[in-house]
Motif scaffolding. Structure first.
Motif, mmCIF file in Angstrom:
data_model
loop_
_atom_site.group_PDB
_atom_site.id
_atom_site.type_symbol
_atom_site.label_atom_id
_atom_site.label_comp_id
_atom_site.label_asym_id
_atom_site.label_seq_id
_atom_site.Cartn_x
_atom_site.Cartn_y
_atom_site.Cartn_z
ATOM 1 N N LEU A 7 -2.464 4.366 0.451
ATOM 2 C CA LEU A 7 -2.711 3.032 -0.102
ATOM 3 C C LEU A 7 -1.804 1.971 0.516
ATOM 4 C CD1 LEU A 7 -3.143 4.005 -3.868
ATOM 5 C CD2 LEU A 7 -4.930 3.562 -2.169
ATOM 6 N N GLY A 8 -0.942 2.379 1.457
ATOM 7 C CA GLY A 8 -0.077 1.425 2.154
ATOM 8 C C GLY A 8 1.186 1.057 1.404
ATOM 9 N N ALA A 9 1.540 1.838 0.376
ATOM 10 C CA ALA A 9 2.754 1.548 -0.397
ATOM 11 C C ALA A 9 3.961 2.221 0.265
ATOM 12 C CB ALA A 9 2.592 2.046 -1.830
ATOM 13 N N PRO A 10 5.121 1.584 0.208
ATOM 14 C CA PRO A 10 6.319 2.187 0.810
ATOM 15 C C PRO A 10 6.838 3.365 -0.017
ATOM 16 C CG PRO A 10 6.891 0.154 -0.313
ATOM 17 C CD PRO A 10 5.384 0.273 -0.368
ATOM 18 N N ASP A 11 7.720 4.159 0.586
ATOM 19 C CA ASP A 11 8.268 5.339 -0.068
ATOM 20 C C ASP A 11 9.086 4.996 -1.314
ATOM 21 O OD1 ASP A 11 8.618 8.283 0.054
ATOM 22 O OD2 ASP A 11 10.738 7.741 0.236
ATOM 23 N N ASP A 12 9.548 3.767 -1.409
ATOM 24 C CA ASP A 12 10.327 3.367 -2.583
ATOM 25 C C ASP A 12 9.538 2.434 -3.506
ATOM 26 O OD1 ASP A 12 10.271 1.133 -0.950
ATOM 27 O OD2 ASP A 12 12.415 0.714 -1.109
ATOM 28 N N CYS A 13 8.208 2.545 -3.456
ATOM 29 C CA CYS A 13 7.388 1.685 -4.316
ATOM 30 C C CYS A 13 7.631 2.028 -5.788
ATOM 31 C CB CYS A 13 5.905 1.817 -3.967
ATOM 32 S SG CYS A 13 5.168 3.410 -4.378
ATOM 33 N N LYS A 14 7.292 1.105 -6.647
ATOM 34 C CA LYS A 14 7.519 1.255 -8.089
ATOM 35 C C LYS A 14 6.892 2.542 -8.629
ATOM 36 C CE LYS A 14 6.266 -0.840 -12.499
ATOM 37 N NZ LYS A 14 5.472 -1.865 -13.143
ATOM 38 N N GLU A 15 5.663 2.817 -8.255
ATOM 39 C CA GLU A 15 4.940 3.963 -8.810
ATOM 40 C C GLU A 15 5.560 5.293 -8.390
ATOM 41 O OE1 GLU A 15 2.517 0.348 -8.626
ATOM 42 O OE2 GLU A 15 3.582 1.448 -7.059
ATOM 43 N N LEU A 16 5.875 5.411 -7.122
ATOM 44 C CA LEU A 16 6.478 6.646 -6.625
ATOM 45 C C LEU A 16 7.862 6.842 -7.241
ATOM 46 C CD1 LEU A 16 5.934 9.027 -4.838
ATOM 47 C CD2 LEU A 16 6.579 7.674 -2.864
ATOM 48 N N THR A 17 8.609 5.766 -7.354
ATOM 49 C CA THR A 17 9.930 5.825 -7.978
ATOM 50 C C THR A 17 9.816 6.240 -9.445
ATOM 51 O OG1 THR A 17 10.761 4.161 -6.441
ATOM 52 C CG2 THR A 17 12.011 4.492 -8.472
#
Length: 146
Positions: A50-60
């Protein structure tokens, strides 16, 4: 410090990427290989798609749930995480081979991971665990992973 887990037996080690080609030191060269234990394999793959970074809110949020709620506070948490470290990479590998991988990851976000994040925000810990387990079990069934 980096953490590494054998994708087959769950043996964990810390430090730089293990030598010997990344093969599990507990089980020798019997096909056991280390993968990073720092990530949520399926969630990471979804967020990357989805193009989100590794430290995005959801993954965090999901990593924080795993590390501060699931593993230390839930009776079966440690066992569930160990099993996930074993099968998560295999699920991601199977999805990568699927011609509809991008659609599958988008569906996983829309149908499960978004819900997990909402449940975490509402402090619905048991429901979060059950939602994630359901998703993983369905993927294991679809791709014949056990």
């Amino acid at each position: 410090m980096d953490a590494w887990v054998c994708r087959y037996c769950g043996f964990k080690t810390y430090g730089p990427f293990p030598g010997n080609g990344g093969f599990c030191s507990k089980n020798g060269l019997g096909g056991h290989k280390y993968v990073s234990a720092n990530g949520c394999f399926i969630t990471t793959a979804v967020c990357q798609t989805l193009g989100a970074p590794d430290d995005c809110k959801e993954l965090t949020m999901i990593r924080n749930f795993r590390d501060t709620r699931l593993k230390p506070l839930m009776e079966d948490g440690e066992l569930l995480v160990k099993e996930y470290y074993r099968i998560g990479p295999m699920v991601v590998d199977a999805i990568k081979e699927d011609e509809n991988a991008s659609e599958i990851y988008t569906r996983l976000w829309n149908e499960c991971l978004k819900l997990c994040c909402e449940q975490i925000e509402q402090k619905e810990w048991e429901q979060t665990k059950l939602s994630y387990i359901k998703m993983v079990r369905e993927l294991c069934e679809k791709y014949n992973i056990d």
